[in-house]
Scaffold this motif. Structure first.
Motif, PDB file in Angstrom:
ATOM      1  N   VAL A 190      75.253  40.847 -34.043  1.00 25.65           N
ATOM      2  CA  VAL A 190      74.643  41.785 -33.095  1.00 25.65           C
ATOM      3  C   VAL A 190      75.553  43.001 -32.938  1.00 25.65           C
ATOM      4  CG1 VAL A 190      73.885  42.110 -30.708  1.00 25.65           C
ATOM      5  CG2 VAL A 190      73.413  39.948 -31.875  1.00 25.65           C
ATOM      6  N   TYR A 191      76.863  42.762 -32.804  1.00 22.47           N
ATOM      7  CA  TYR A 191      77.824  43.864 -32.686  1.00 22.47           C
ATOM      8  C   TYR A 191      77.818  44.723 -33.945  1.00 22.47           C
ATOM      9  CZ  TYR A 191      80.093  42.656 -28.282  1.00 22.47           C
ATOM     10  OH  TYR A 191      80.367  42.457 -26.958  1.00 22.47           O
ATOM     11  N   ALA A 192      77.748  44.089 -35.111  1.00 24.23           N
ATOM     12  CA  ALA A 192      77.742  44.832 -36.377  1.00 24.23           C
ATOM     13  C   ALA A 192      76.488  45.696 -36.488  1.00 24.23           C
ATOM     14  CB  ALA A 192      77.829  43.862 -37.550  1.00 24.23           C
ATOM     15  N   LYS A 193      75.337  45.159 -36.101  1.00 23.38           N
ATOM     16  CA  LYS A 193      74.095  45.930 -36.171  1.00 23.38           C
ATOM     17  C   LYS A 193      74.130  47.089 -35.191  1.00 23.38           C
ATOM     18  CE  LYS A 193      70.047  46.938 -37.681  1.00 23.38           C
ATOM     19  NZ  LYS A 193      69.880  47.420 -39.050  1.00 23.38           N
ATOM     20  N   ALA A 194      74.668  46.860 -34.000  1.00 26.03           N
ATOM     21  CA  ALA A 194      74.773  47.941 -33.014  1.00 26.03           C
ATOM     22  C   ALA A 194      75.652  49.067 -33.558  1.00 26.03           C
ATOM     23  CB  ALA A 194      75.348  47.405 -31.704  1.00 26.03           C
ATOM     24  N   GLY A 195      76.750  48.719 -34.199  1.00 25.71           N
ATOM     25  CA  GLY A 195      77.605  49.739 -34.805  1.00 25.71           C
ATOM     26  C   GLY A 195      76.895  50.469 -35.926  1.00 25.71           C
ATOM     27  N   HIS A 196      76.104  49.736 -36.686  1.00 24.89           N
ATOM     28  CA  HIS A 196      75.380  50.329 -37.809  1.00 24.89           C
ATOM     29  C   HIS A 196      74.345  51.346 -37.349  1.00 24.89           C
ATOM     30  CE1 HIS A 196      72.190  50.289 -40.985  1.00 24.89           C
ATOM     31  NE2 HIS A 196      73.256  50.533 -41.721  1.00 24.89           N
ATOM     32  N   ILE A 197      73.666  51.065 -36.233  1.00 22.39           N
ATOM     33  CA  ILE A 197      72.645  51.993 -35.742  1.00 22.39           C
ATOM     34  C   ILE A 197      73.216  53.014 -34.760  1.00 22.39           C
ATOM     35  CG2 ILE A 197      70.729  50.419 -36.131  1.00 22.39           C
ATOM     36  CD1 ILE A 197      70.735  49.737 -33.164  1.00 22.39           C
ATOM     37  N   GLY A 198      74.529  52.942 -34.493  1.00 19.81           N
ATOM     38  CA  GLY A 198      75.188  53.947 -33.669  1.00 19.81           C
ATOM     39  C   GLY A 198      75.078  53.743 -32.175  1.00 19.81           C
ATOM     40  N   VAL A 199      74.906  52.503 -31.743  1.00 15.44           N
ATOM     41  CA  VAL A 199      74.846  52.199 -30.312  1.00 15.44           C
ATOM     42  C   VAL A 199      76.218  51.679 -29.884  1.00 15.44           C
ATOM     43  CG1 VAL A 199      73.729  50.789 -28.544  1.00 15.44           C
ATOM     44  CG2 VAL A 199      72.409  51.642 -30.462  1.00 15.44           C
ATOM     45  N   HIS A 200      76.748  52.218 -28.816  1.00 17.14           N
ATOM     46  CA  HIS A 200      78.085  51.848 -28.358  1.00 17.14           C
ATOM     47  C   HIS A 200      78.030  51.271 -26.948  1.00 17.14           C
ATOM     48  CE1 HIS A 200      79.681  53.949 -31.817  1.00 17.14           C
ATOM     49  NE2 HIS A 200      78.891  54.967 -31.508  1.00 17.14           N
ATOM     50  N   ARG A 201      79.058  50.505 -26.611  1.00 18.77           N
ATOM     51  CA  ARG A 201      79.174  49.941 -25.264  1.00 18.77           C
ATOM     52  C   ARG A 201      79.508  51.061 -24.285  1.00 18.77           C
ATOM     53  NH1 ARG A 201      77.514  45.016 -24.454  1.00 18.77           N
ATOM     54  NH2 ARG A 201      79.252  44.263 -23.272  1.00 18.77           N
TER      55      ARG A 201
END
Length: 182
Positions: A97-108
């Motif tokens: 999930v963290y890897a996909k978020a990084g891939h689509i450019g979503v950050h915490r």
């Protein structure tokens, strides 16, 4: 008919040899060292070994993300805690999930700095957070080496010169209050 021919010749229709039980047992023992598996299983290529390991269930299957899941990541990821993310994506490891978020450019979302118990330092760190200034940037602006990055003030090492420089760098003013006039 085709199954009988494969069983009789030991070759698949593409001309590749059929995997034997012995080869699969060796792969299960050698896994995850693919290079060693290719050396031991001489009639198998690197790709064939990886594919067989995946079909035997030795590796995680690659997850194909749906549009709904990507939308859910965009909505939840910035603010949700790990427990919520795990519940929102059952069966998908959190690291994926963290890897996909990084891939689509979503950050915490950035978290507020933890209070130190020293009012002047807490105010400086709070102002830096408001201005979106990291502690690394604050040290560079105030020319205080690594004072705000390392946080050695909990040992009682309070450098008033660094506090003054940081206050000035963040466009603030220092004021002195006397105990008998508070």
């Amino acid at each position: 008919m085709a199954r009988e021919r494969i069983a009789k010749t030991g070759m698949a229709p593409g001309g590749h040899p059929v995997w034997t039980d012995r080869e699969m047992a060796l792969l299960a023992v050698i896994f995850p060292d693919y290079k060693r598996a290719v050396a031991v299983l001489q009639r198998r290529t690197y790709s064939a070994v990886k594919c067989r390991a995946r079909s035997m269930g030795l590796t995680d299957c690659r997850h194909s993300w749906t549009g709904a899941e990507v939308s859910r990541i965009r909505r939840l990821f910035p603010t949700a805690d790990k427990k919520t993310l795990t519940a929102a994506f059952p069966g998908i490891p959190l690291h994926k999930v963290y890897a996909k978020a990084g891939h689509i450019g979503v950050h915490r979302k950035r978290r507020q700095f933890k209070p130190t118990g020293i009012p002047s330092i807490d105010q400086i760190r709070g102002r830096a957070f408001q201005l979106n200034v990291s502690m690394v940037d604050l040290d560079a602006m105030a020319k205080t080496n690594c004072y705000f990055q390392k946080g050695n003030w909990h040992t009682g090492n309070i450098k008033y010169k660094a506090i003054g420089r940081a206050t000035e760098a963040l466009d603030g003013l220092l004021a002195v209050r006397w105990k008998d006039q508070v």
